[in-house]
Design an enzyme around this catalytic site. Structure first.
Site, PDB file in Angstrom:
ATOM      1  N   ARG A  26     -36.170 -45.371  17.374  1.00  0.00           N
ATOM      2  CA  ARG A  26     -35.356 -44.147  17.282  1.00  0.00           C
ATOM      3  C   ARG A  26     -34.127 -44.340  16.404  1.00  0.00           C
ATOM      4  NH1 ARG A  26     -35.663 -39.979  21.221  1.00  0.00           N
ATOM      5  NH2 ARG A  26     -37.694 -40.030  22.199  1.00  0.00           N
ATOM      6  N   ARG A  30     -29.598 -39.107  16.803  1.00  0.00           N
ATOM      7  CA  ARG A  30     -28.325 -38.458  17.107  1.00  0.00           C
ATOM      8  C   ARG A  30     -27.103 -39.371  17.160  1.00  0.00           C
ATOM      9  NH1 ARG A  30     -30.753 -35.673  22.180  1.00  0.00           N
ATOM     10  NH2 ARG A  30     -31.897 -37.623  21.955  1.00  0.00           N
ATOM     11  N   ARG A  39     -28.519 -32.025  11.284  1.00  0.00           N
ATOM     12  CA  ARG A  39     -28.914 -31.200  12.433  1.00  0.00           C
ATOM     13  C   ARG A  39     -28.001 -29.979  12.647  1.00  0.00           C
ATOM     14  NH1 ARG A  39     -30.867 -29.807  15.624  1.00  0.00           N
ATOM     15  NH2 ARG A  39     -31.249 -30.842  17.605  1.00  0.00           N
ATOM     16  N   ASP A  75     -42.071 -36.723  15.559  1.00  0.00           N
ATOM     17  CA  ASP A  75     -42.086 -36.986  16.997  1.00  0.00           C
ATOM     18  C   ASP A  75     -43.505 -37.354  17.389  1.00  0.00           C
ATOM     19  OD1 ASP A  75     -40.206 -36.663  19.464  1.00  0.00           O
ATOM     20  OD2 ASP A  75     -42.168 -35.955  20.087  1.00  0.00           O
ATOM     21  N   TYR A 150     -47.516 -35.937  28.401  1.00  0.00           N
ATOM     22  CA  TYR A 150     -46.751 -34.752  27.994  1.00  0.00           C
ATOM     23  C   TYR A 150     -47.624 -33.498  27.958  1.00  0.00           C
ATOM     24  CZ  TYR A 150     -42.708 -37.602  26.853  1.00  0.00           C
ATOM     25  OH  TYR A 150     -41.622 -38.432  26.950  1.00  0.00           O
TER      26      TYR A 150
HETATM   27  O1  CP3 Z   1     -37.753 -43.897  15.626  1.00  0.00           O
HETATM   28  C1  CP3 Z   1     -37.369 -43.014  14.826  1.00  0.00           C
HETATM   29  O2  CP3 Z   1     -36.219 -43.022  14.333  1.00  0.00           O
HETATM   30  C2  CP3 Z   1     -38.351 -41.959  14.363  1.00  0.00           C
HETATM   31  C3  CP3 Z   1     -38.316 -40.723  15.040  1.00  0.00           C
HETATM   32  C4  CP3 Z   1     -38.853 -40.557  16.465  1.00  0.00           C
HETATM   33  C5  CP3 Z   1     -38.421 -39.487  17.291  1.00  0.00           C
HETATM   34  N1  CP3 Z   1     -39.164 -39.515  18.435  1.00  0.00           N
HETATM   35  C6  CP3 Z   1     -37.406 -38.498  16.939  1.00  0.00           C
HETATM   36  C7  CP3 Z   1     -36.812 -37.642  17.989  1.00  0.00           C
HETATM   37  C8  CP3 Z   1     -39.824 -41.258  17.166  1.00  0.00           C
HETATM   38  C9  CP3 Z   1     -40.578 -42.514  16.768  1.00  0.00           C
HETATM   39  C10 CP3 Z   1     -40.013 -40.596  18.409  1.00  0.00           C
HETATM   40  C11 CP3 Z   1     -41.006 -41.008  19.413  1.00  0.00           C
HETATM   41  C12 CP3 Z   1     -41.021 -40.349  20.723  1.00  0.00           C
HETATM   42  N2  CP3 Z   1     -40.844 -39.033  21.016  1.00  0.00           N
HETATM   43  C13 CP3 Z   1     -41.357 -41.017  21.915  1.00  0.00           C
HETATM   44  C14 CP3 Z   1     -41.743 -42.448  22.021  1.00  0.00           C
HETATM   45  C15 CP3 Z   1     -40.571 -43.357  21.973  1.00  0.00           C
HETATM   46  C16 CP3 Z   1     -39.736 -43.357  23.194  1.00  0.00           C
HETATM   47  O3  CP3 Z   1     -38.550 -43.002  23.082  1.00  0.00           O
HETATM   48  O4  CP3 Z   1     -40.236 -43.763  24.247  1.00  0.00           O
HETATM   49  C17 CP3 Z   1     -41.313 -40.075  22.961  1.00  0.00           C
HETATM   50  C18 CP3 Z   1     -41.572 -40.342  24.415  1.00  0.00           C
HETATM   51  C19 CP3 Z   1     -40.996 -38.814  22.382  1.00  0.00           C
HETATM   52  C20 CP3 Z   1     -40.886 -37.494  23.063  1.00  0.00           C
HETATM   53  C21 CP3 Z   1     -39.527 -36.941  22.928  1.00  0.00           C
HETATM   54  N3  CP3 Z   1     -39.013 -36.407  21.766  1.00  0.00           N
HETATM   55  C22 CP3 Z   1     -38.529 -36.860  23.913  1.00  0.00           C
HETATM   56  C23 CP3 Z   1     -38.680 -37.350  25.345  1.00  0.00           C
HETATM   57  C24 CP3 Z   1     -37.405 -36.292  23.304  1.00  0.00           C
HETATM   58  C25 CP3 Z   1     -36.091 -35.948  23.951  1.00  0.00           C
HETATM   59  C26 CP3 Z   1     -35.386 -37.142  24.436  1.00  0.00           C
HETATM   60  C27 CP3 Z   1     -34.105 -37.293  23.693  1.00  0.00           C
HETATM   61  O5  CP3 Z   1     -33.950 -38.319  23.023  1.00  0.00           O
HETATM   62  O6  CP3 Z   1     -33.278 -36.388  23.815  1.00  0.00           O
HETATM   63  C28 CP3 Z   1     -37.720 -36.026  21.959  1.00  0.00           C
HETATM   64  C29 CP3 Z   1     -36.848 -35.409  20.936  1.00  0.00           C
HETATM   65  C30 CP3 Z   1     -36.540 -36.261  19.735  1.00  0.00           C
HETATM   66  N4  CP3 Z   1     -37.444 -37.032  19.042  1.00  0.00           N
HETATM   67  C31 CP3 Z   1     -35.271 -36.370  19.108  1.00  0.00           C
HETATM   68  C32 CP3 Z   1     -35.436 -37.229  18.009  1.00  0.00           C
HETATM   69  C33 CP3 Z   1     -34.401 -37.627  16.995  1.00  0.00           C
HETATM   70  C34 CP3 Z   1     -34.020 -35.626  19.520  1.00  0.00           C
HETATM   71  C35 CP3 Z   1     -34.082 -34.263  18.918  1.00  0.00           C
HETATM   72  C36 CP3 Z   1     -32.748 -33.784  18.391  1.00  0.00           C
HETATM   73  O7  CP3 Z   1     -32.360 -34.170  17.266  1.00  0.00           O
HETATM   74  O8  CP3 Z   1     -32.121 -32.999  19.094  1.00  0.00           O
END
Ligand code: CP3
Length: 346
Positions: A26, A30, A39, A75, A150
């Protein structure tokens, strides 16, 4: 084109490296002021679906933090839309009509990624062009069990009881669902590699929800099938098993080249359980990034001590970075890993 920094790819292959490569799960997100700037004007989905924006935020951590690999900005749920899922983010995924029964599973399509996610493939091409060989680009997807968690729940929910009860109530439907996700994912990752991803990671963020028996029965076979399908393409394959400490002994033949482990298991111990013929990725507690500077160095040293100089280690956090992490500490982490792992120091 020759890479200027290929330490990440060499570590995936357990070759010698002059210093331990590091990237951060990640890493585009943010905690980075540059990401928040993008964003302000664009929703998360807009960033994912606009190659120009996705490429920009993918490269930000390479320039700001100094990581040894970029990871595509998207994502794990992004490719689900092409299966017929109505998806929103707030900030986590929200699915309008979760997949709850046989009919829902049967309705899922297995799309051609060139038609369903052309923006992902375009973003990959754009990132490769802009990186110009500075570091390699990692593609990724969610592993079938984690994706299914999910799709069935419709959102994040502690323990994801929806998918886990389906495994017992209606295993045939669960098999069909997991198989369809696996077929979609194999095609999705192959398309990413063909577009320019130089390694791929399968995120099994919820591995730790399953007992060994259920993991072997419902998760592992699909992971293996995906890994085997993309093997001929030659890109290193990482399997990240979040919470999977009790499952590590099952992962030696999952088909991956690298196993990603969370912070709960010391790396030396993890390596013993997985087998020494695989590379390993991890595993600093993301909350260690809230340490004062001198303490952070000690925490990095503890992770490196577990590696004990063996080749085939990629430094990472054990889970995604916390959004409230001071970004300067992420940069300090990278510098510290590089400093402590130089040849001669190890
Ligand atoms: O790693 C990176 O920088 C690449 C981008 C990436 C995102 N999500 C961006 C994202 C990757 C590889 C993911 C994977 C992801 N998404 C996973 C597996 C990794 C992990 O964390 O276990 C999972 C379970 C998700 C599902 C998901 N997407 C959730 C649970 C959330 C919300 C949680 C949170 O962090 O608030 C997201 C949203 C998300 N995916 C964001 C980002 C940058 C936040 C969105 C925003 O900018 O508001």
């Amino acid at each position: 084109m020759k890479l200027k920094n290929d330490t990440f790819l060499r570590a995936c292959r357990r070759e010698e490296v002059e210093r331990t490569p590091v990237w951060i799960m990640r890493q585009a997100g943010r905690y980075l002021p540059d990401y928040m700037k993008v964003r302000r004007d664009h929703s998360f989905q807009e960033v994912c679906k606009t190659p120009e924006l996705a490429a920009e935020v993918t490269i930000q951590p390479v320039e700001k933090i100094g990581v040894d690999a970029a990871i595509l900005f998207a994502d794990i749920l992004t490719p689900a839309e092409g299966m017929g899922i109505d998806l929103a983010f707030s900030p986590g995924p929200v699915i309008a009509q979760p997949v709850r029964d046989r009919k829902g599973v049967e309705a899922l399509r297995i799309p051609d990624p060139r038609e369903s996610v052309p923006y992902v493939l375009d973003a990959i091409r754009l990132v490769r062009e802009r990186l110009d060989g500075r570091v390699p680009l990692i593609g990724f997807a969610g592993a079938p069990f984690t994706m299914a968690a999910y799709l069935v729940e419709g959102k994040s929910k502690h323990g994801f009881p929806g998918i886990r009860s389906m495994l017992y109530r209606d295993p045939e439907t669960a098999d069909l669902l997991l198989g369809k996700i696996a077929d979609m994912t194999a095609a999705y990752l192959a398309a990413q590699i063909e577009a320019g991803a130089q390694a791929v990671q399968l995120f099994e963020s919820w591995a730790g929800l399953l007992a060994g028996r259920e993991f072997e029965r419902f998760a592992l076979p699909h992971v293996k099938r995906i890994m085997e399908a993309i093997a001929p393409l030659g890109a290193p394959r990482i399997y990240y098993a979040g919470g999977g400490g009790a499952l590590l002994h099952l992962l030696s033949d999952c088909g991956a080249d690298v196993i990603g482990v969370d912070w709960r298991v010391p790396l030396g111990e993890a390596w013993k359980r997985i087998g020494q013929d695989m590379a390993i990725q991890g595993n600093l507690d993301p909350c260690a990034l809230f340490s004062p500077a001198d303490r952070l160095e000690a925490e990095v040293r503890t992770v490196l001590d577990g590696v004990a100089g063996r080749w085939g280690h990629i430094f990472n956090l054990g889970h995604g970075i916390q959004p409230d992490t001071p970004w300067e500490n992420a940069r300090l982490l990278v510098e510290t890993v590089h400093k402590l792992s130089r040849w001669g120091v190890r």
